[in-house]
Motif scaffolding. Sequence first.
Motif, mmCIF file in Angstrom:
data_model
loop_
_atom_site.group_PDB
_atom_site.id
_atom_site.type_symbol
_atom_site.label_atom_id
_atom_site.label_comp_id
_atom_site.label_asym_id
_atom_site.label_seq_id
_atom_site.Cartn_x
_atom_site.Cartn_y
_atom_site.Cartn_z
ATOM 1 N N UNK A 268 0.816 -1.217 0.000
ATOM 2 C CA UNK A 268 0.000 0.000 0.000
ATOM 3 C C UNK A 268 0.851 1.268 0.000
ATOM 4 N N UNK A 269 2.109 1.140 0.425
ATOM 5 C CA UNK A 269 3.020 2.278 0.463
ATOM 6 C C UNK A 269 3.868 2.396 -0.801
ATOM 7 N N UNK A 270 3.752 1.402 -1.695
ATOM 8 C CA UNK A 270 4.617 1.357 -2.880
ATOM 9 C C UNK A 270 3.788 1.216 -4.160
ATOM 10 N N UNK B 139 6.207 -5.314 21.557
ATOM 11 C CA UNK B 139 5.730 -6.428 20.726
ATOM 12 C C UNK B 139 6.775 -6.871 19.708
ATOM 13 N N UNK B 140 6.502 -7.990 19.029
ATOM 14 C CA UNK B 140 7.333 -8.418 17.909
ATOM 15 C C UNK B 140 7.269 -7.367 16.813
ATOM 16 N N UNK B 141 8.294 -7.322 15.969
ATOM 17 C CA UNK B 141 8.391 -6.251 14.978
ATOM 18 C C UNK B 141 7.240 -6.248 13.974
ATOM 19 N N UNK B 142 6.625 -7.382 13.745
ATOM 20 C CA UNK B 142 5.518 -7.393 12.785
ATOM 21 C C UNK B 142 4.338 -6.559 13.280
ATOM 22 N N UNK B 143 4.267 -6.307 14.582
ATOM 23 C CA UNK B 143 3.184 -5.507 15.149
ATOM 24 C C UNK B 143 3.562 -4.040 15.334
ATOM 25 N N UNK B 144 4.770 -3.658 14.951
ATOM 26 C CA UNK B 144 5.156 -2.259 15.046
ATOM 27 C C UNK B 144 4.536 -1.492 13.890
ATOM 28 N N UNK B 145 3.916 -0.342 14.124
ATOM 29 C CA UNK B 145 3.336 0.424 13.019
ATOM 30 C C UNK B 145 4.381 0.933 12.032
ATOM 31 N N UNK B 146 5.652 1.057 12.474
ATOM 32 C CA UNK B 146 6.706 1.570 11.603
ATOM 33 C C UNK B 146 7.262 0.513 10.647
ATOM 34 N N UNK B 147 7.010 -0.771 10.910
ATOM 35 C CA UNK B 147 7.671 -1.824 10.139
ATOM 36 C C UNK B 147 7.367 -1.776 8.642
ATOM 37 N N UNK B 148 6.102 -1.645 8.210
ATOM 38 C CA UNK B 148 5.861 -1.578 6.758
ATOM 39 C C UNK B 148 6.607 -0.437 6.090
ATOM 40 N N UNK B 149 6.671 0.714 6.752
ATOM 41 C CA UNK B 149 7.360 1.864 6.160
ATOM 42 C C UNK B 149 8.861 1.615 6.070
ATOM 43 N N UNK B 150 9.438 0.974 7.080
ATOM 44 C CA UNK B 150 10.864 0.648 7.034
ATOM 45 C C UNK B 150 11.180 -0.229 5.829
ATOM 46 N N UNK B 151 10.348 -1.244 5.600
ATOM 47 C CA UNK B 151 10.579 -2.149 4.475
ATOM 48 C C UNK B 151 10.366 -1.421 3.154
ATOM 49 N N UNK B 152 9.303 -0.637 3.070
ATOM 50 C CA UNK B 152 9.012 0.101 1.836
ATOM 51 C C UNK B 152 10.149 1.060 1.501
ATOM 52 N N UNK C 256 13.153 -0.882 0.135
ATOM 53 C CA UNK C 256 12.982 -1.330 -1.249
ATOM 54 C C UNK C 256 13.128 -0.161 -2.227
ATOM 55 N N UNK C 257 12.558 0.976 -1.881
ATOM 56 C CA UNK C 257 12.688 2.149 -2.738
ATOM 57 C C UNK C 257 14.148 2.604 -2.848
#
Length: 231
Positions: A32-34, A208-221, A224-225
């Motif tokens: 959704x961010x890419x 929590x585990x990193x998959x539950x961090x709100x920042x994680x999707x943005x870090x990955x996106x 990749x960019x």
Amino acid sequence: MTRSALIVAHGSPSDPDPQEAALKDLAARVGALLPGWRIGGATLAKEGAFDAAVAKLGGPWIYPYFMARGYFTKKVLAERAEPLGLRVLEPFGTEPALVTSAAHALQRALCEKGWPAQDTTLLIAAHGSAVSRTSAESARDFAAALKAEMGFAEALAGYVEEPPFLSESARIIGQAICLPQFALNAGHMLEDVPEALAEAGFAGPVLPAFIDWPETPELIAQSLERQAASA
């Protein structure tokens, strides 16, 4: 030009479906961010999931959703990717922005308790390994970087699979906060970490585990960019 990436995690061999679903959800949030990218998610534990996702995406970059450059990233994933001509990126745990993101999350937790970092011990709960030094070294480096960034009184690590074991490291006198260095809410995070902390009488906040961090999707996106821009 449309690019594609496959986020790959280990998953849970004894019960693969929940973690497979969680990784697909993470992939959707990254996608959704890419705009213009095709993003998929697959675990190695779910039989056939990796091959099916690669076929669907048509030659994606492989993004290891792992916390360190260990056996699974350097050997297992590499051996799966090489015959297919796929590029394997650096794992999530090595992202340069991860320390800053973790510092923000820790600061929020400290503010909720009203604790200054300089009066608080940081405990990194990590996997460890009986055969490789990479996991433990990654956790120690992470603890040291966060201590330098935030000024914790002390920063230490405890492990599930090697000494110092988490149940020993977590016997902390005074105020302390625990950051589990785990990507998914799989067995270690759901069972071993809480059991070890309870055995030690650890009473501080646990992130929590990193998959539950709100920042994680943005870090990955962002990763990749950045790598696409330099490719």
